[in-house]
Design a protein around this motif. Structure first.
Motif, mmCIF file in Angstrom:
data_model
loop_
_atom_site.group_PDB
_atom_site.id
_atom_site.type_symbol
_atom_site.label_atom_id
_atom_site.label_comp_id
_atom_site.label_asym_id
_atom_site.label_seq_id
_atom_site.Cartn_x
_atom_site.Cartn_y
_atom_site.Cartn_z
ATOM 1 N N ALA A 259 0.830 -1.200 0.000
ATOM 2 C CA ALA A 259 0.000 0.000 0.000
ATOM 3 C C ALA A 259 0.869 1.256 0.000
ATOM 4 O O ALA A 259 0.589 2.224 -0.713
ATOM 5 N N LYS A 260 1.950 1.228 0.794
ATOM 6 C CA LYS A 260 2.859 2.375 0.832
ATOM 7 C C LYS A 260 3.525 2.579 -0.529
ATOM 8 O O LYS A 260 3.700 3.707 -0.980
ATOM 9 N N LYS A 261 3.909 1.455 -1.157
ATOM 10 C CA LYS A 261 4.514 1.558 -2.483
ATOM 11 C C LYS A 261 3.546 2.206 -3.474
ATOM 12 O O LYS A 261 3.932 3.059 -4.264
ATOM 13 N N VAL A 262 2.298 1.784 -3.387
ATOM 14 C CA VAL A 262 1.282 2.348 -4.290
ATOM 15 C C VAL A 262 1.111 3.837 -4.017
ATOM 16 O O VAL A 262 1.060 4.655 -4.942
ATOM 17 N N VAL A 263 1.038 4.185 -2.712
ATOM 18 C CA VAL A 263 0.862 5.595 -2.347
ATOM 19 C C VAL A 263 2.059 6.416 -2.816
ATOM 20 O O VAL A 263 1.901 7.499 -3.392
ATOM 21 N N VAL A 264 3.268 5.904 -2.570
ATOM 22 C CA VAL A 264 4.476 6.616 -2.982
ATOM 23 C C VAL A 264 4.519 6.735 -4.505
ATOM 24 O O VAL A 264 4.860 7.793 -5.048
ATOM 25 N N ALA A 265 4.175 5.660 -5.186
ATOM 26 C CA ALA A 265 4.170 5.698 -6.652
ATOM 27 C C ALA A 265 3.146 6.710 -7.159
ATOM 28 O O ALA A 265 3.413 7.447 -8.113
ATOM 29 N N LYS A 266 1.963 6.751 -6.524
ATOM 30 C CA LYS A 266 0.939 7.720 -6.921
ATOM 31 C C LYS A 266 1.425 9.143 -6.684
ATOM 32 O O LYS A 266 1.243 10.022 -7.521
ATOM 33 N N LYS A 267 2.052 9.354 -5.503
ATOM 34 C CA LYS A 267 2.566 10.694 -5.199
ATOM 35 C C LYS A 267 3.641 11.096 -6.206
ATOM 36 O O LYS A 267 3.685 12.233 -6.659
ATOM 37 N N ALA A 268 4.510 10.153 -6.548
ATOM 38 C CA ALA A 268 5.553 10.438 -7.525
ATOM 39 C C ALA A 268 4.940 10.736 -8.887
ATOM 40 O O ALA A 268 5.366 11.657 -9.592
ATOM 41 N N GLY A 269 3.929 9.957 -9.245
ATOM 42 C CA GLY A 269 3.228 10.185 -10.520
ATOM 43 C C GLY A 269 2.536 11.533 -10.536
ATOM 44 O O GLY A 269 2.583 12.255 -11.533
ATOM 45 N N VAL A 270 1.900 11.874 -9.419
ATOM 46 C CA VAL A 270 1.214 13.160 -9.320
ATOM 47 C C VAL A 270 2.234 14.301 -9.423
ATOM 48 O O VAL A 270 2.014 15.282 -10.131
ATOM 49 N N ALA A 271 3.350 14.159 -8.719
ATOM 50 C CA ALA A 271 4.383 15.197 -8.758
ATOM 51 C C ALA A 271 4.960 15.332 -10.161
ATOM 52 O O ALA A 271 5.161 16.449 -10.655
ATOM 53 N N ALA A 272 5.205 14.211 -10.806
ATOM 54 C CA ALA A 272 5.744 14.253 -12.176
ATOM 55 C C ALA A 272 4.721 14.874 -13.121
ATOM 56 O O ALA A 272 5.073 15.693 -13.979
ATOM 57 N N ASN A 273 3.446 14.486 -12.973
ATOM 58 C CA ASN A 273 2.400 15.068 -13.814
ATOM 59 C C ASN A 273 2.260 16.568 -13.577
ATOM 60 O O ASN A 273 2.052 17.331 -14.512
ATOM 61 N N LYS A 274 2.375 16.964 -12.315
ATOM 62 C CA LYS A 274 2.291 18.382 -11.985
ATOM 63 C C LYS A 274 3.441 19.145 -12.641
ATOM 64 O O LYS A 274 3.241 20.215 -13.204
ATOM 65 N N ALA A 275 4.638 18.582 -12.567
ATOM 66 C CA ALA A 275 5.809 19.223 -13.186
ATOM 67 C C ALA A 275 5.633 19.298 -14.702
ATOM 68 O O ALA A 275 5.943 20.319 -15.325
ATOM 69 N N LYS A 276 5.121 18.229 -15.297
ATOM 70 C CA LYS A 276 4.887 18.227 -16.748
ATOM 71 C C LYS A 276 3.853 19.276 -17.118
ATOM 72 O O LYS A 276 3.997 19.976 -18.115
ATOM 73 N N LYS A 277 2.790 19.381 -16.301
ATOM 74 C CA LYS A 277 1.745 20.357 -16.581
ATOM 75 C C LYS A 277 2.297 21.776 -16.486
ATOM 76 O O LYS A 277 2.015 22.618 -17.329
ATOM 77 N N GLU A 278 3.109 22.035 -15.445
ATOM 78 C CA GLU A 278 3.719 23.350 -15.292
ATOM 79 C C GLU A 278 4.620 23.662 -16.488
ATOM 80 O O GLU A 278 4.608 24.769 -17.011
#
Length: 185
Positions: free
Chosen positions: A85-104
């Protein structure tokens, strides 16, 4: 004398815009890389903690023998589930952060392209207006020159006409002979 320039070469407007866009792009790439590194580090830390907890549980399980073996297995599955579950959460957070950076990055790039287009359009409009003004001035100058030329021709013709000697009355041929003789003397 030195052939070196004493002043630095000045850059044009579009070169400055290009450099600004490149700086924005490089900044967003660096931000994305930093976020990726942070999430990897956090993931590794969580993984190490989970492995430590599993190791601690294994030690406790071996000490309590068979009755606790079932509890340890259950705890292990809980820990594995928590780790997953932590791996999934961390992966989601990393994905969200990467998506946010890409969007910016996309937003910055889009705004830079819009500004560059606006500046280009303004430059084209200004150039077209200057060309139109130059054409109008040229047409006015040509018209004025034609008017002055026509006036000068008219005045010259009138002056020539006024200066042209009037024809002398025709005389008899004998009179011509006498006049010619008088001129010889």
């Amino acid at each position: 004398m030195s052939t070196k320039k004493t002043q630095p070469e000045q850059k044009g407007f579009f070169e400055k815009i290009k450099e600004t866009i490149e700086e924005f792009w490089d900044g967003t790439k660096e931000t994305a890389e930093d976020l990726k590194e942070k999430t990897e580090d956090k993931f590794d830390n969580l993984k190490d903690k989970a492995e430590d907890k599993i190791a601690d549980l294994k030690e406790k399980v071996t000490a309590k023998k068979t009755s606790t073996t079932k509890k340890a297995a259950a705890a292990k599955t809980v820990v594995e589930r928590a780790t997953a579950a932590k791996k999934v959460v961390v992966a989601k957070k990393a994905g969200v952060a990467a998506n946010k950076a890409k969007k910016e990055a996309a937003d910055i790039k889009a705004s830079a392209e819009a500004k560059a287009k606006a500046v280009t359009d303004k430059a084209k409009t200004t150039a077209a207006a200057a060309k139109k003004t130059a054409t109008e001035v040229k047409a006015k100058a040509a018209t004025k020159a034609k008017t002055i030329t026509d006036k000068a021709k008219t005045e010259t013709a009138a002056a020539k006409k006024a200066a042209k000697p009037k024809a002398a009355p025709k005389t008899a041929p004998a009179a011509k002979g006498k006049a010619a003789a008088a001129n010889k003397l």
